[in-house]
Design a protein around this motif. Structure first.
Motif, PDB file in Angstrom:
ATOM      1  N   ARG A 297     124.001  18.417  17.810  1.00 15.34           N
ATOM      2  CA  ARG A 297     125.184  18.406  18.321  1.00 15.34           C
ATOM      3  C   ARG A 297     125.680  17.216  19.186  1.00 15.34           C
ATOM      4  NH1 ARG A 297     125.714  23.917  21.511  1.00 15.34           N
ATOM      5  NH2 ARG A 297     123.415  23.844  21.155  1.00 15.34           N
TER       6      ARG A 297
ATOM      7  N   GLY B  34     123.582  21.302   9.855  1.00 11.30           N
ATOM      8  CA  GLY B  34     122.462  21.848   9.217  1.00 11.30           C
ATOM      9  C   GLY B  34     121.819  22.725  10.131  1.00 11.30           C
ATOM     10  N   ALA B  35     121.538  22.231  11.398  1.00  8.57           N
ATOM     11  CA  ALA B  35     120.638  22.948  12.241  1.00  8.57           C
ATOM     12  C   ALA B  35     121.425  24.130  13.105  1.00  8.57           C
ATOM     13  CB  ALA B  35     119.674  22.137  13.190  1.00  8.57           C
ATOM     14  N   LEU B  36     122.789  24.637  13.000  1.00 13.02           N
ATOM     15  CA  LEU B  36     123.339  25.374  13.849  1.00 13.02           C
ATOM     16  C   LEU B  36     123.480  26.667  13.086  1.00 13.02           C
ATOM     17  CD1 LEU B  36     125.974  22.626  14.767  1.00 13.02           C
ATOM     18  CD2 LEU B  36     123.920  23.324  16.019  1.00 13.02           C
TER      19      LEU B  36
ATOM     20  N   PHE C 226     124.382  10.544  11.445  1.00 11.31           N
ATOM     21  CA  PHE C 226     123.338  10.751  10.601  1.00 11.31           C
ATOM     22  C   PHE C 226     122.468  12.015  10.405  1.00 11.31           C
ATOM     23  CE2 PHE C 226     123.519   6.445  12.292  1.00 11.31           C
ATOM     24  CZ  PHE C 226     123.346   5.752  11.144  1.00 11.31           C
ATOM     25  N   GLN C 227     121.911  12.093   9.250  1.00 16.15           N
ATOM     26  CA  GLN C 227     121.173  13.355   8.869  1.00 16.15           C
ATOM     27  C   GLN C 227     120.097  13.669  10.005  1.00 16.15           C
ATOM     28  OE1 GLN C 227     119.671  13.344   4.767  1.00 16.15           O
ATOM     29  NE2 GLN C 227     119.209  15.355   4.779  1.00 16.15           N
ATOM     30  N   ALA C 228     119.543  12.820  10.492  1.00 14.75           N
ATOM     31  CA  ALA C 228     118.507  13.313  11.763  1.00 14.75           C
ATOM     32  C   ALA C 228     119.415  12.637  12.955  1.00 14.75           C
ATOM     33  CB  ALA C 228     117.394  12.469  11.600  1.00 14.75           C
TER      34      ALA C 228
ATOM     35  N   HIS D  42     125.317  21.240   2.515  1.00 16.07           N
ATOM     36  CA  HIS D  42     124.496  22.266   1.443  1.00 16.07           C
ATOM     37  C   HIS D  42     125.434  23.622   1.419  1.00 16.07           C
ATOM     38  CE1 HIS D  42     121.617  19.484   0.323  1.00 16.07           C
ATOM     39  NE2 HIS D  42     121.064  19.412   1.591  1.00 16.07           N
ATOM     40  N   SER D  43     126.241  24.117   2.272  1.00 24.18           N
ATOM     41  CA  SER D  43     126.617  25.282   2.184  1.00 24.18           C
ATOM     42  C   SER D  43     128.032  25.352   1.397  1.00 24.18           C
ATOM     43  CB  SER D  43     127.066  25.596   3.630  1.00 24.18           C
ATOM     44  OG  SER D  43     128.263  26.618   3.764  1.00 24.18           O
TER      45      SER D  43
ATOM     46  N   TYR E 145     129.772   7.585  12.240  1.00 23.96           N
ATOM     47  CA  TYR E 145     128.675   8.220  11.206  1.00 23.96           C
ATOM     48  C   TYR E 145     127.895   9.184  12.086  1.00 23.96           C
ATOM     49  CZ  TYR E 145     125.606   7.633   7.332  1.00 23.96           C
ATOM     50  OH  TYR E 145     124.911   7.850   5.933  1.00 23.96           O
TER      51      TYR E 145
ATOM     52  N   GLU F  38     125.263  16.125   6.634  1.00 27.81           N
ATOM     53  CA  GLU F  38     124.799  17.681   7.125  1.00 27.81           C
ATOM     54  C   GLU F  38     124.949  17.658   8.618  1.00 27.81           C
ATOM     55  OE1 GLU F  38     121.492  19.044   5.236  1.00 27.81           O
ATOM     56  OE2 GLU F  38     121.360  17.341   3.736  1.00 27.81           O
TER      57      GLU F  38
END
Ligand SMILES: Nc1ncnc2c1ncn2[C@@H]1O[C@H](COP(=O)(O)OP(=O)(O)OP(=O)(O)O)[C@@H](O)[C@H]1O
Ligand SMILES: Nc1ncnc2c1ncn2[C@@H]1O[C@H](COP(=O)(O)OP(=O)(O)OP(=O)(O)O)[C@@H](O)[C@H]1O
Ligand SMILES: Cc1ncc(C[n+]2csc(CCO)c2C)c(N)n1
Ligand SMILES: [Mg+2]
Ligand SMILES: [Mg+2]
Lengths: 307, 298, 263, 370, 263
Positions: free
Chosen positions: E150, E171-173, E90-92, E201-202, E88, E168
């Motif tokens: 990552r 998301g931050a990449l 996680f989103q954060a 979201h992409s 898993y 996600e």
């Protein structure tokens, strides 16, 4: 009305009945005194209280008072209600102790906090070291009660004729199972409950007068208490805020204390004084006091009170 | 309520263990007494002997409970000085002594936690205090209070302060420290981003404190308060010993100890523990309510 | 672009920042020089770990450069911060867990001393803006990741800072909301003449929003390209299909790729 | 808070005022001799303080040393000079403020690396402590507080030097035998108990309330019982310490074991980590800040417990024995000598735990950034 | 697509989940039915707050549905979790602050009892995969946001779970790293036949990666469209310019937009 604060040596009990009786029966009031009695406790050193200004007069044992004097706290005995010493060493008979010669190698319970001086004097008179070993005795700092004897943690413990001794009896050990050594009988008795004040105050004639009235009223209280044992015990009970004292115990304490009062009208007997000083000085290598005290007693107050 | 059954089971187990311990603990004395009387104790007699001693090494649970009951309800209802007869609490009842101790405890606790929080705030906000005060706050806790309690009381007596205040001061002395330690940590708990946010607002010290440090220190505060109130109670009891031991649970403990009344010691002890536990529980309730309002209920 | 003649709002000269860590120094920024004029919309783009966040933090006086000079509005970043010049959206939402969403948005308003009624009005307005009106009374952990991020954007928009610094504000949002918020941000920017520093990983987003695009590369973090956008200030969504747009996007992508090749 | 930080100005104003007051009241003693020394030294300290911000590097350090010297000289001058009048007290306050300025400066000094830095961080607390001791000395002397109420620090120091052998014997008896062993057992028991309780929901709901209740027993009451059970020597003291440290340790550990974030726990769930694994790898590390909190509080309680327990019966050695005996003998200097040893030992004990904490919880925000 | 004939790995029927909050119930999931076959790559897409995370959490047995049934590998999600079927993300990031990056990645390996040497080897391999080789000994707070993300991906990849659930993850990449990781993820998936649930979201990302795209809409959270992708399993990056690709993307966008119109 003159204010007087009296600091007791121990908790409220018949040991101090005279003062409570004088207060309750209005003897102090009759002498125009407004007396406050402060009970003591296990960590209250009355000399410290008087040095801090928390009391005008204190009840203290002479060895502690003389030691304090040598320590730079000039206490002066102004009256001596207790003539005889109530201290003794109580041993279980089954330990086989029959006399002081059996002490070496034993464990003895002793009160400290300034109450150890008579014991130490006695031991040095006997020439028994107090730091353990085969030749010496093992000393326990005895707490508040007689458990060390009952639990057989000590062979002998310190007791007062009017208090702890009876606790041992009450616990269910009969008198013939006990062996006792009274300090009086061993010739090492030192003076107990006396009244002491700060030396500098005695220069003030008003203070001396106040104390004279105080001692007079107190001795009236003691006389009354010795004659009315049960009533005195009840008065003490009235003043005991802890609610822990029992009538039976206090009545018996009062009658035992009365025995110690016999022969004193409050005036210090200089012979007793000399004997006490000699005992304290004669402590071999480690005496309680090192030189003959000067000015440690005065008859000025009792003279003014009773003449 | 769902805690009831586990608590009952555990309590029952402990009481059973306690009874089991009573026999060996008190057997020695029972046998000594029998020997002194020249008797021989059978097993059944030994058991009943150990459960009924006047000064047991370990009193049986029912002895303690009976004493608790007698010195509270019975004393107040029927005692000569009891509430029913005099309209005021009896000085032979634990209700009275408990109240005396409790009032000093609460006062000391209130002052102590306020002082603890104030010191923690100072330490967290002032470099000089951080560097200098903390080591001495620690050192202050290593001074045995029983040693200085009489001195404090002598000094305060000399300047005319008696009664509640000297006791509360000693309570304060013991209770401020857990609060300082916990709150210093708690006030430093906010993470970097939370602090950075405040920085971007150029919030002043008071605002950072009120809106960030204080709320995030709540879990630490309550943990500390629980310890502090227990410490405050100990302080009040300790302080009652040299105040002439006139009233309060400490005085009861002392006189019980002085006269070897083991059962009285134990019942005073239990009264004190009941007081402490209920105060800790009360703080726990407040904690739960507060954290719930802050959305942090677990 | 307008106003490029006026003195820059943010002016960085040879900024460097090195972190000391347990296993040696990390050069997060190296020799960064950059001028941002009032009212500009500047995007920072670059591989993860290239120092975008660090640069934003230095500008906001959250981090001290080890070398170089930086002025904001002609003063030190610290003075600017004390003058409450910054609205900052952090990369992680960083909501205070003990406050509700409304409470979190209200936080800066309380600190800056807005009146009670003004606070209420603003909270309502910005929550509407980020489409969280119905969630005012929820606590942060009751919100989805994207919702938390929007709450933190609302928090930064609630008061009127001159300079908005946003660190990947739309990272956790879907395309549709993102487009909508992009438009709203542009609208706000046009209306208020704020200066905006904006970190993003989306090339189209950077090109669509910015008057200036700063491309960075890592190890050590430095600026590899500064692209002044020729796009008009008025930007309908369709703009994204225009050849200029595609050309700029291409240049940004090339810059990014170059940065990646380095390592 | 800002006011506190920028309190240099306040201290300066206070020091100047104190100085002026001292001059105005005339620093003349009982015998009419003027006390120039403290005044001159104070004035020098004030001037150096003003010059301080304008110097840097070695010059700064030199000025700092000069100021320390000047304040110390003033302090000494007040102790040896005539005492007790109004001007004297004004000067005392001025010296105190001067010392506080020094503390503030020391605390703000950039921290050097390694051992020098370690020593440097002792500068502020030592100065602060020295100031406290000095205030004590001056007050006791000036007010002529009786020796049997509160002895002066100098007298206590003299006593410490005279009685090292007794102090050592007492230290071993009370600290090493009583406090340390009780601490280890009590803390260990609380940890085990907390884990047990944590392990089983039934136990948590049953044992925790009962445990809290039992652990709330005030030690003062248990001390005579422990003496009855475990005898007069150190085991009974250790038992009291066990009872005393148990509760704070338990509360903190239980709280700490619950101090993980939901996501951190979820991660363990996805790994289907066993109770032991999630304890070892998540909950214990996360609990460390709380556990050390408990360890620190317990460390001071342990010493108090061991000493206080000796008041209820002991062999004729031990710090508690000595303290209570010597109070009765009015040897207050010996009492305070023991207290000083206790404070020193306790602080060292605490310091060691704090040091370990720093290593173990380096990741916690309270340790990471100041 | 292959294997759609075999029994589904994940099978949800009429799942609903309602959170009780201080101001009323929140319907995070409503009547969700979905079958996922072994080896499928399923993307979840939808507006923020539509229940994507909640659905993933229900599948992973981190949340209990209030209604409906769910089986994983024919067993209950709990049994599957106990069989350590899940990886898993996680989103954060949720890294443990007291462990280094390598330590964090090693965590599941320690728990699952891999040998010491195997642990080292795997940590090295996955850190390389996410391009964090140089940062093994750093602590989480010393990393940038994207690097932390990552690291958390590496943590989930370190052991061989059958089912990979990723919330996600990218998301931050930036685009470049993202493309690279997309390719690597596809490669891993092809090699290992894992079943993957992937929130993004992409739209291009969803279309590029998935064999099945689930479009969701909020309030209450429900599935509005399930698109089986006709794209081949072999997917070069250029595929993204093909007409099929653009068509699917269009359909997803329409679905998304419809979801937004609802509110
Ligand atoms: N613990 C909770 N308590 C109450 N409500 C919750 C909780 N967790 C989620 N929700 C609500 O459930 C709904 C769905 O949340 P979820 O996290 O699944 O959304 P999401 O699709 O993952 O959104 P995003 O893309 O923003 O991450 C939201 O409205 C959210 O407010
Ligand atoms: N507190 C710190 N201590 C040590 N190193 C740090 C710290 N903060 C950041 N770094 C390092 O500085 C470099 C730049 O980090 P920064 O957060 O600025 O990257 P970024 O461009 O924002 O990346 P991302 O897009 O992933 O958020 C990284 O290599 C990171 O490891
Ligand atoms: C700690 C402690 N110190 C001293 C005594 C001794 N003591 C003081 S007054 C008095 C007379 C009446 O009992 C006695 C024996 C004690 N018991 N406990
Ligand atoms: Mg970043
Ligand atoms: Mg989500």
């Amino acid at each position: 009305m003159d204010d007087v604060t009296l600091q007791l040596k121990w908790v409220t009990q018949a040991q101090f009945a005279g003062y409570y009786v004088a207060l309750e029966n209005g003897f102090y009031e009759e002498e125009d005194l407004n007396v406050t009695i402060r009970a003591g406790g296990p960590d209250i050193a009355p000399p410290q209280v008087i040095a801090g200004g928390g009391a005008d007069v204190i009840v203290e044992w002479m060895p502690a008072a003389l030691a304090a004097r040598e320590n730079g706290l000039p206490l002066v005995n102004i009256a001596q209600p207790f003539k005889a010493s109530g201290m003794m060493l109580t041993c279980l008979a089954e330990t086989g102790i029959t006399g002081p010669e059996d002490f070496p190698g034993r464990t003895l319970g002793v009160w400290f906090f300034g109450n150890e001086y008579p014991f130490l004097s006695w031991m040095s008179t006997l020439g028994i070291p107090t730091d353990g070993g085969d030749e010496g005795v093992e000393v326990l700092r005895q707490g508040f009660n007689v458990d060390p004897l009952l639990q057989q943690q000590a062979d002998c413990i310190s007791t007062m004729t009017y208090n702890e001794y009876w606790q041992v009896i009450d616990a269910g050990i009969s008198e013939d199972e006990l062996v006792t050594f009274k300090y009086e009988d061993q010739g090492v008795a030192t003076l107990e409950d006396g009244l002491y004040v700060m030396e500098e105050n005695l220069e003030d004639p008003d203070f001396v007068d106040k104390m004279a009235r105080f001692v007079r009223a107190s001795m009236r209280g003691w006389e009354w208490a010795a004659e009315n044992v049960e009533e005195a015990a009840m008065i003490v009970l009235e003043y005991d805020d802890t609610g822990a004292q029992t009538e039976e115990h206090q009545t018996r304490m009062m009658s035992e204390v009365a025995l110690l009062l016999e022969g004193s009208n409050g005036t210090l007997d200089m012979e007793d004084y000399a004997r006490t000083v000699a005992t304290l000085l004669g402590g071999g290598s480690d005496p309680v006091i090192t030189s003959e005290p000067e000015g440690a007693v005065t008859s000025a107050v009792t003279d003014a009170a009773f003449n | 309520m769902r805690n009831l059954i586990p608590v009952l089971v555990v309590t029952a187990t402990l009481i059973a263990l306690w009874y089991a311990a009573v026999v060996p603990m008190n057997a020695q004395w029972a046998q000594d007494q029998a020997r002194r009387a020249g008797q021989d104790l059978g097993f059944a007699a030994l058991i009943s002997e150990t459960m009924t001693q006047q000064r047991p090494r370990l009193p049986a649970p029912h002895q303690v409970m009976a004493e608790l009951w007698n010195s509270t309800v019975v004393e107040e209802m029927t005692g000569r000085r009891g509430f029913m007869n005099t309209g005021s609490l009896s000085n032979r009842s634990l209700v009275y002594h408990g109240w005396v101790t409790l009032s000093a405890t609460l006062l000391g606790f209130a002052i102590g936690s306020a002082l603890g929080v104030a010191l923690a705030v100072g330490i967290v906000h002032n470099r000089a205090m951080d560097a200098s005060v903390m080591p001495w706050a620690i050192a202050s806790q290593t001074i045995p209070i029983l040693a200085i309690a009489p001195m404090i009381i002598v000094v305060l007596n000399a300047i005319g302060i008696t009664g509640l205040i000297p006791k509360a001061i000693i309570s304060t002395y013991l209770s401020f420290f857990p609060v300082v330690v916990g709150m210093v940590k708690g006030l430093r708990a906010p993470d970097h981003m939370q602090l950075d946010l405040m920085r971007t607002y150029s919030a002043n010290g008071v605002q950072v404190f009120g809106k960030l440090r204080w709320p995030s220190s709540m879990p630490y505060l309550f943990a500390s308060l629980k310890v502090a109130i227990a410490a405050a109670l100990v302080g009040a009891i300790v302080a009652e010993l040299p105040t002439g031991a006139v009233a309060g649970l400490g005085a009861r403990l002392l006189s019980g100890s002085y006269y070897g009344q083991t059962v009285q010691i134990w019942s005073a002890l239990f009264a004190a523990a009941i007081l402490a536990a209920s105060m800790v529980a009360l703080i726990g309730l407040i904690q739960r309510a507060t954290l719930k309002r802050m959305g942090m209920a677990a | 672009m307008r106003d490029t003649l006026t003195a820059p709002v943010i002016s960085a000269k040879n900024l460097s920042l090195t972190f000391q860590t347990n296993d040696g120094p990390v050069h997060a920024l190296k020799d960064v020089s950059l001028d941002i004029a009032k009212g500009e919309f500047v995007s920072f783009i670059g591989p993860s770990g290239c120092g975008k966040t660090t640069l934003l933090r230095v500008i906001a006086d959250l981090e001290q450069p080890t070398e170089g000079t930086l002025t904001v509005n002609g003063m030190s970043p610290e003075a600017a911060r004390k003058a409450r010049a910054y609205g900052y959206v952090f990369q992680a939402a960083g909501l205070y867990p003990w406050r509700t969403i409304a409470g979190n948005v209200k936080l800066p308003l309380e600190i800056m001393g807005f009146s009670r009624s003004e606070q209420e009005a603003r909270v309502e307005r910005v929550l509407e803006l980020v489409e969280l009106s119905g969630f005012a009374r929820k606590f942060p952990w009751q919100l989805s990741g994207g919702m938390q991020q929007r709450a933190s954007i609302a928090r930064a928009l609630a008061f009127d800072a001159d300079i908005l610094l946003m660190d990947e504000p739309f990272g956790a949002l879907d395309e549709i909301v993102r487009d909508r918020l992009n438009e709203q941000l542009l609208e706000l920017w046009a209306r208020t003449e704020k200066t905006i520093g904006f970190v993003t990983h989306s090339i189209p987003e950077a090109v669509y929003l910015s008057t200036k695009i700063v491309v960075m590369s890592p190890r050590p973090g430095r600026i590899t390209d500064i692209i002044d956008s020729p796009l008009p200030r008025e930007r309908p969504l369709e703009l994204r299909d225009s050849p200029e747009f595609i050309e700029i996007a291409h240049r940004v992508r090339e810059g990014l790729r170059a940065g990646h090749l380095d390592d | 808070m800002m006011v506190l930080r920028d309190s240099g100005g306040v201290q300066w104003a206070g020091m100047t005022l104190g100085l002026l007051a001292a001059i105005a009241f005339g620093m003349t003693g009982a015998e009419g001799q003027p006390a120039f020394l403290p005044l001159a030294a104070l004035l020098a300290a004030l001037l150096v303080w003003l010059a301080l911000p304008r110097a840097d590097g070695m010059a700064h350090l030199a000025l700092l040393a000069l100021m320390t010297g000047a304040v110390a000289l003033a302090a000494w001058g007040l102790v040896v000079g005539p005492m007790g009048h109004v001007g004297f007290w004004a000067a005392v306050i001025a010296v105190w403020l001067g010392a506080w300025m020094l503390v503030a400066i020391f605390a703000d000094l950039p921290r050097a690396d390694g051992l020098v830095g370690r020593l440097q961080s002792l500068l502020a607390p030592l100065t602060f402590g020295a100031t406290l001791l000095w205030l004590w000395e001056v007050t006791v002397r000036a007010l002529e507080v009786p020796r049997v109420i509160l002895p002066a620090p100098s007298a206590i120091w003299a006593r410490i030097l005279r009685s090292t052998d007794v102090l050592w014997v007492d230290f071993v008896q009370t600290f090493v035998k009583g406090a340390l062993s009780g601490y280890a057992i009590g803390v260990g028991a609380a940890l085990v108990f907390a884990l047990l309780v944590d392990r089983s929901d039934f136990l948590r709901r049953g044992l925790l309330p009962v445990g809290n209740f039992l652990a709330a027993l005030p030690i003062i009451g248990t001390a005579p019982i422990m003496v009855m059970w475990f005898g007069f020597d150190w085991p009974s003291k250790a038992a009291v310490v066990v009872a005393m440290v148990f509760f704070p340790m338990l509360v903190n550990t239980v709280q700490g074991l619950a101090a993980t974030e939901a996501m951190q726990r979820d991660l363990m769930r996805t790994y289907n980590a066993s109770w032991g694994q999630s304890l070892l790898k998540l909950r214990l590390p996360a609990a460390m800040p709380f556990i050390f909190n408990g360890l620190k509080i317990a460390s001071t309680l342990a010493l108090i417990g061991a000493i206080v327990a000796e008041f209820f019966g002991s062999p004729t050695r031990g710090m508690g024995f000595r303290i209570s005996t010597e109070v009765g003998r009015l040897q207050l200097d010996m009492v305070w000598a023991e207290i000083a040893v206790a404070a020193l030992a306790g602080s060292l004990f605490y310091g060691i735990i704090a040091l370990v904490e720093k290593g173990v919880t380096f990741w916690h925000p309270s340790q990471r950034g100041r």
